[in-house]
Scaffold this motif. Structure first.
Motif, PDB file in Angstrom:
ATOM      1  N   PHE A 112     -38.368  81.400 -16.881  1.00 33.48           N
ATOM      2  CA  PHE A 112     -37.091  82.040 -16.572  1.00 33.48           C
ATOM      3  C   PHE A 112     -36.790  81.970 -15.081  1.00 33.48           C
ATOM      4  O   PHE A 112     -35.662  81.650 -14.673  1.00 33.48           O
ATOM      5  N   VAL A 113     -37.784  82.265 -14.243  1.00 32.29           N
ATOM      6  CA  VAL A 113     -37.575  82.246 -12.797  1.00 32.29           C
ATOM      7  C   VAL A 113     -37.060  80.877 -12.347  1.00 32.29           C
ATOM      8  O   VAL A 113     -36.072  80.784 -11.606  1.00 32.29           O
ATOM      9  N   LEU A 114     -37.690  79.818 -12.814  1.00 28.54           N
ATOM     10  CA  LEU A 114     -37.309  78.479 -12.367  1.00 28.54           C
ATOM     11  C   LEU A 114     -35.966  78.044 -12.934  1.00 28.54           C
ATOM     12  O   LEU A 114     -35.317  77.144 -12.378  1.00 28.54           O
ATOM     13  N   SER A 115     -35.524  78.692 -14.003  1.00 28.42           N
ATOM     14  CA  SER A 115     -34.192  78.379 -14.533  1.00 28.42           C
ATOM     15  C   SER A 115     -33.091  78.831 -13.579  1.00 28.42           C
ATOM     16  O   SER A 115     -31.928  78.448 -13.733  1.00 28.42           O
ATOM     17  N   GLY A 116     -33.450  79.635 -12.590  1.00 27.77           N
ATOM     18  CA  GLY A 116     -32.484  80.091 -11.602  1.00 27.77           C
ATOM     19  C   GLY A 116     -32.196  79.093 -10.505  1.00 27.77           C
ATOM     20  O   GLY A 116     -31.342  79.333  -9.644  1.00 27.77           O
ATOM     21  N   TRP A 117     -32.867  77.958 -10.518  1.00 28.22           N
ATOM     22  CA  TRP A 117     -32.646  76.905  -9.516  1.00 28.22           C
ATOM     23  C   TRP A 117     -31.479  76.028  -9.940  1.00 28.22           C
ATOM     24  O   TRP A 117     -31.363  75.647 -11.102  1.00 28.22           O
TER      25      TRP A 117
END
Length: 352
Positions: A151-156
């Motif tokens: 989920f965190v990396l989907s914010g890139w």
């Protein structure tokens, strides 16, 4: 032989005095952790209240610090804290939203489809879950760390050249150091335990660090808070936790790649962090919720370099902060959790 025995006795005596003079950080950590459990724990939900009023459960990013505290406690005192850590891990499912395309933690308790997730909240939890996994190799922790980091990396995205947003719906319209720093650290701690993904995670950490350096690092090495995507405006204001996580990201990249430039950069940030110290007290000016991350970074930098400046800086802060806590216990849960966390970490330090 007599001279040799005399030297040995002197060294043993010096070592004993040094150990005797050091505070009992383990005892202090246990005292604070047990105070949190008694004062803030809600047995009905399995998570923690925000304040001593006990009228509102805390937000998930504040819960994440308490989980990180229990992960450190469980590593050092597993017979006492492993079970509470595991129960807390399960209780945090109340914040987990699995009814969306990419699951993640909502800021408050949720029934799903919340769409109010913060990337930094989730990044702190991903790091803490890896640490929990390292205490007992329970695969559930690593699996959830991996899911959370996804989920965190989907914010890139590629707006303004890259970077991770602060909020999934782009609330505030900014990309923040507080999301990108822990995201990079999360990639690197996961890479140690997921060999099939390690290369991709390390590369992603490189990309995140490179973007954050270019977008938010000041000339002194420290980091500003956030950048407004639409206008390119940088919101000034340096907080310890932003620079701390970027320091740790650089250290992690050095350990993963062996590239000296990353260690040099971590040291540059570490030296620059003296700016955060109060000139009168030598204690970090920021609130505990921010500065405890810098204390953790100090200890990591000391471990890597052996430079006692960082150990002394950390120890001075921890001692002062514990004295304040003893004199007047804070009303909020997180301040005590932050202090307990760094006390557990101090108890593990081996003086070189």
């Amino acid at each position: 032989m007599k001279k040799l025995l005399t030297l040995v006795l002197l060294l043993v005596t010096a070592s004993s005095l040094q150990a005797k003079d050091r505070p009992d950080y383990k005892r202090q950590a246990e005292t604070v952790t047990d105070h949190i459990q008694k004062t803030f724990f809600d047995s009905d939900s399995g998570v923690y209240f925000k304040t001593t009023k006990r009228d509102k459960l805390d937000w998930v990013w504040l819960q994440s610090v308490m989980f990180a505290n229990l992960a450190a406690a469980a590593r050092i005192e597993p017979e006492k804290y492993a079970q509470p850590m595991d129960a807390y891990f399960k209780a945090l499912d109340g914040y987990w939203d699995d009814k969306v395309q990419i699951p993640g933690y909502e800021p408050g308790l949720t029934k799903g489809n919340g769409n109010d997730k913060y990337y930094d909240d989730n990044a702190w939890l991903a790091i803490a879950f890896v640490e929990a996994y390292e205490t007992n190799r329970d695969a559930r922790y690593l699996k959830r760390a991996d899911e959370t980091q996804r989920f965190v990396l989907s914010g890139w995205d590629d707006e303004i050249g890259g970077g991770i947003w602060w909020h999934e719906r782009h609330k505030d319209g900014t990309k923040n150091t507080c999301a990108n720093g822990p995201a990079a650290v999360g990639c690197l701690v996961l890479a140690k335990h997921e060999p099939e993904k390690a290369a991709a995670l390390i590369q992603k950490a490189r990309d995140i660090v490179a973007w954050t350096n270019s977008a938010l690092q000041d000339s002194d090495g420290l980091f500003d808070d956030r950048k407004v995507v639409k206008t390119g405006e940088i919101k000034r204001g340096k907080l310890t936790y932003n620079s701390a996580l970027m320091l740790r990201a650089n250290l992690g990249l050095y350990r993963a790649t062996g590239e000296q430039a990353y260690l040099d950069e971590a040291i540059r940030i570490g030296k620059a962090a003296d700016w955060f110290l109060d000139s009168q007290t030598g204690v970090y000016r920021d609130a505990l919720r921010y500065c405890h991350f810098m204390i953790e970074a100090d200890l990591e930098l000391y471990e890597e370099t052996g430079d006692t400046h960082y150990l002394k800086r950390a120890q001075h802060n921890v001692d002062a902060l514990y004295a304040r806590w003893e004199a007047e216990k804070p009303d909020d849960m997180m301040s005590s959790a932050c202090l307990a966390r760094v006390l557990w970490l101090m108890s593990e330090v081996e003086v070189k």
